[in-house]
Write a protein that holds these residues in place. Structure first.
Motif, short mmCIF file in Angstrom:
data_model
loop_
_atom_site.label_atom_id
_atom_site.label_comp_id
_atom_site.label_asym_id
_atom_site.label_seq_id
_atom_site.Cartn_x
_atom_site.Cartn_y
_atom_site.Cartn_z
N ASN A 392 0.83 -1.29 -0.04
CA ASN A 392 0.12 -0.02 0.06
C ASN A 392 0.79 1.30 -0.08
N ASP A 393 1.96 1.12 -0.48
CA ASP A 393 2.94 2.15 -0.34
C ASP A 393 3.73 2.22 -1.75
N ILE A 394 3.78 3.37 -2.32
CA ILE A 394 4.44 3.38 -3.33
C ILE A 394 5.80 3.32 -3.46
N SER A 395 6.43 3.54 -2.48
CA SER A 395 7.92 3.31 -2.32
C SER A 395 8.19 1.94 -1.98
N TYR A 396 7.35 1.00 -1.71
CA TYR A 396 7.70 -0.33 -1.34
C TYR A 396 7.23 -1.21 -2.67
N GLY A 397 8.08 -1.90 -3.48
CA GLY A 397 7.91 -2.74 -4.38
C GLY A 397 8.21 -4.29 -4.37
N TRP A 398 8.06 -5.03 -5.19
CA TRP A 398 8.21 -6.39 -4.93
C TRP A 398 9.53 -6.88 -5.35
N ASP A 399 10.32 -7.52 -4.39
CA ASP A 399 11.75 -7.91 -4.67
C ASP A 399 11.97 -9.26 -5.18
N GLY A 400 10.83 -9.97 -5.54
CA GLY A 400 10.81 -11.23 -6.36
C GLY A 400 10.88 -12.41 -5.27
#
Lengths: 438, 187
Positions: A392-400
């Motif tokens: 829910n945070d744009i600065s937090y993505g998926w690292d795989g």
């Protein structure tokens, strides 16, 4: 690198050159039979041997048997023939119902259903005649004899029974067709239906350069204009007939407009709309805030700022129509979100998913945005529908990584929704390919 | 044991004994060729069978130039290509894992590292199209131009398939462990 390449090739060349695999035990037998067959089939005097002799004897034997034992066969043939005659009668009767005049010849031949056939025939004729006159589209240019024959059919019902044989000599050929549209807006697609009778060959000339030899062609007239459509047929009597109808194609309008690039709608500013439509006479504007206008170039005042879908509908005098919608007008170039379609996670372990905006290593899957988000949600699913990531945070993505383990190299599905500070919302979904770096 | 010349002469005369002798002497090495081109043993034996029949019927056209075994191998290769074209529709499947290009740096290979069976196995694991190109280029020594014509593909397809095949083979050889040992020694 080239040294390595050489090595692999040398390795395989030297090793594989003398690589042996023992065939299955039965293989020689198979090869042998195949050789024998092929030798046998490629006949030549050189290789003539006992096999050919045997085959010749066998052939002669079969032939002799066929010649010497015909009686049963003949009986069977006869019964088969009579059965065929019966079915012939049936088919000729049914073909009369379908094709009308021509099949009277078939009726003549039939022996069993003779009395019934003409009645069927006449009834069908009358029906088709009635249809023709109702349509009023079909024009006949047949021979005089052919037309009087038609009338004769209608008037002399009782006579026709007796004169059946005589009438069957004359074949009526008619050229005719109907069109799905006689007029319309360009580009106009028209389906033609052939109502010709007893024709063996068709030639269509569409007079805009197009032609066709089909029975029931479909044709698209791209440009506006009057198009005489000519159908030429060749009748089964060997003569040519033709008929013509005109298709009218109206010009279609083109809707086109622009408006002032007003970034701030809040101060009740006037918005000017510029109409660049071509060929149109009537206009209807929909400003997206439930307000309409029929002016050519309206000026509109919006009560509230926001993004509106502005729609313009245009018509010509012939009711030809076009429309254009500008989605999300007045939102400007800001507030965009876009997603990559592949990324290569860090192979040595999970990185947590927080990324630098200027980090181009592409080890974290995250969208690129312009504008300011006030709501954001990203979910990632694997192909079985299992949710493996949520943010829910744009600065937090998926690292795989999923549960501390690197996810498999595969395609994953993502779904994102959110809202920009200017009020624009988005719901997007797509796929992302995880590529492992070896 | 008949020598090569007697064998050829005998086969020209359609002598059964010579045919059988030729089969016994060369079938295993020819099957070794076929099996490189085919993913399955039964298919390889089909190819061998078709190729042998061609050999028996055309041995009279063998000009005596070059070695007889190479002539026969060439016939097998051509037969395998014919089979490949015929069965192309059965072999379209490729995994994304399979077609990834991979490169391993700094390893050199020597013949002593691998047995023939291991190498044959590696070839077997290649996707069908890669296997054709790899065999023709690396083992048979054809040029990419020639391969393109034989397999009815583009020259660049042949080149790229070859380089990917090679990448895959490297990866697979590496998993055979022996490379790892070798690499350790070098470091």
């Amino acid at each position: 690198m080239s040294r390595n390449n050489l090595n692999i090739e040398d390795l395989f060349r030297t090793q594989m050159d003398s690589y042996k695999v023992d065939p299955s035990p039965g293989l020689w037998k198979k090869v042998q039979t195949q050789i024998l067959w092929k030798q046998f089939l490629s006949f030549s005097l050189q290789t003539f041997n006992v096999y050919y002799l045997a085959a010749a004897v066998a052939l002669a034997g079969i032939g002799g048997y066929l010649i010497l034992s015909p009686p049963e066969d003949k009986i069977a043939d006869q019964t088969f023939q009579s059965a065929q005659e019966l079915t012939n009668d049936n088919t000729s009767a049914s073909s009369i119902e379908k094709t009308g005049n021509e099949s009277i010849t078939g009726g003549k031949e039939s022996t069993l259903g003779k009395n019934e056939v003409p009645e069927d025939q006449i009834r069908v004729n009358r029906e088709s005649d009635a249809e023709d006159t109702e349509d009023g589209i079909i024009r006949e240019e047949g021979t005089a004899g052919g037309e009087s024959e038609e009338i004769g059919n209608q008037e002399n019902e009782s006579e026709s029974k007796e004169n059946n044989a005589k009438k069957s000599e004359i074949v009526v050929v008619k050229a005719g067709f109907s069109a799905s549209h006689l007029e319309g807006c360009s580009p106009l697609a028209v389906n033609f239906e052939n109502t010709s009778e007893n024709a063996i060959k068709y030639a269509w000339i569409f007079s805009d350069g197009g032609s066709s030899a089909e029975r029931d062609p479909s044709y698209v007239f791209d440009e506006p204009g009057m198009y005489p459509v000519l159908l030429k047929i060749k009748g089964s009597d060997g003569l040519e007939y033709s008929t013509q109808q005109t298709i009218q194609v109206f010009e279609s309008p083109k809707a086109l407009f622009e408006m002032d690039d007003v970034m701030d709608l809040s101060n009740n500013q006037p918005v000017y709309f510029y109409n660049y439509s071509r060929g149109a006479e009537y206009f209807k504007w929909d400003f997206g805030d439930n307000q309409q206008s029929i002016l050519t170039e309206p000026i509109h005042y919006y009560d509230q700022p926001g993004s509106y879908n502005v729609k313009l509908k245009v018509w010509t005098a012939n009711q030809c129509f076009d429309s254009l919608i500008i989605h999300n007008a007045f939102t400007g170039p800001e507030s965009k979100i876009s997603f990559p379609n592949a990324f290569t996670p860090n192979m040595s372990g999970p990185t947590g998913g927080y990324y630098e905006i200027n980090d181009f290593n592409n080890t974290i899957f995250h969208p690129v945005i312009s504008g300011e988000l006030i709501e954001y949600q990203l979910k990632i699913f694997n192909r079985h529908g299992l949710q493996i990531f949520e943010s829910n945070d744009i600065s937090y993505g998926w690292d795989g990584y999923y549960q501390e383990k690197l996810a498999a190299q595969a395609v994953y599905i993502w779904k994102a929704r959110g809202k920009f500070s200017n009020g624009k919302t988005f719901v997007k979904s797509g796929d992302i390919t995880l590529i492992r770096q070896y | 044991m008949l020598d090569e010349k007697e064998l050829i002469d005998g086969c020209c005369r359609n002598d059964r004994k010579a045919q059988k002798a030729l089969y016994e002497q060369y079938a295993s090495i020819l099957l070794g060729v076929c099996i490189r081109y085919s993913g399955r043993r039964d298919e390889a034996e089909d190819i061998l069978q078709d190729g042998l029949v061609k050999i028996y019927f055309n041995v009279k056209y063998f000009a005596g130039k070059g070695s007889f075994i190479n002539w026969m191998k060439k016939i097998m290769v051509n037969t395998a290509i014919t089979h490949y074209h015929r069965n192309l529709k059965h072999h379209y499947h490729q995994d994304i894992e399979d077609i990834r290009e991979t490169e391993i740096e700094g390893t050199s290979l020597t013949t002593a590292d691998f047995t023939k069976e291991e190498l044959s196995n590696v070839i077997h694991q290649l996707p069908h199209g890669y296997r054709m190109v790899f065999n023709l280029y690396a083992v048979e020594g054809y040029k990419h131009k020639e391969i393109a014509i034989m397999l009815e593909i583009d020259v660049n397809t042949s080149k790229s398939q070859y380089s990917r095949a090679k990448g895959l083979i490297r990866k697979k050889l590496k998993t055979l462990k022996k490379i790892a040992e070798k690499a350790d020694e070098q470091e």
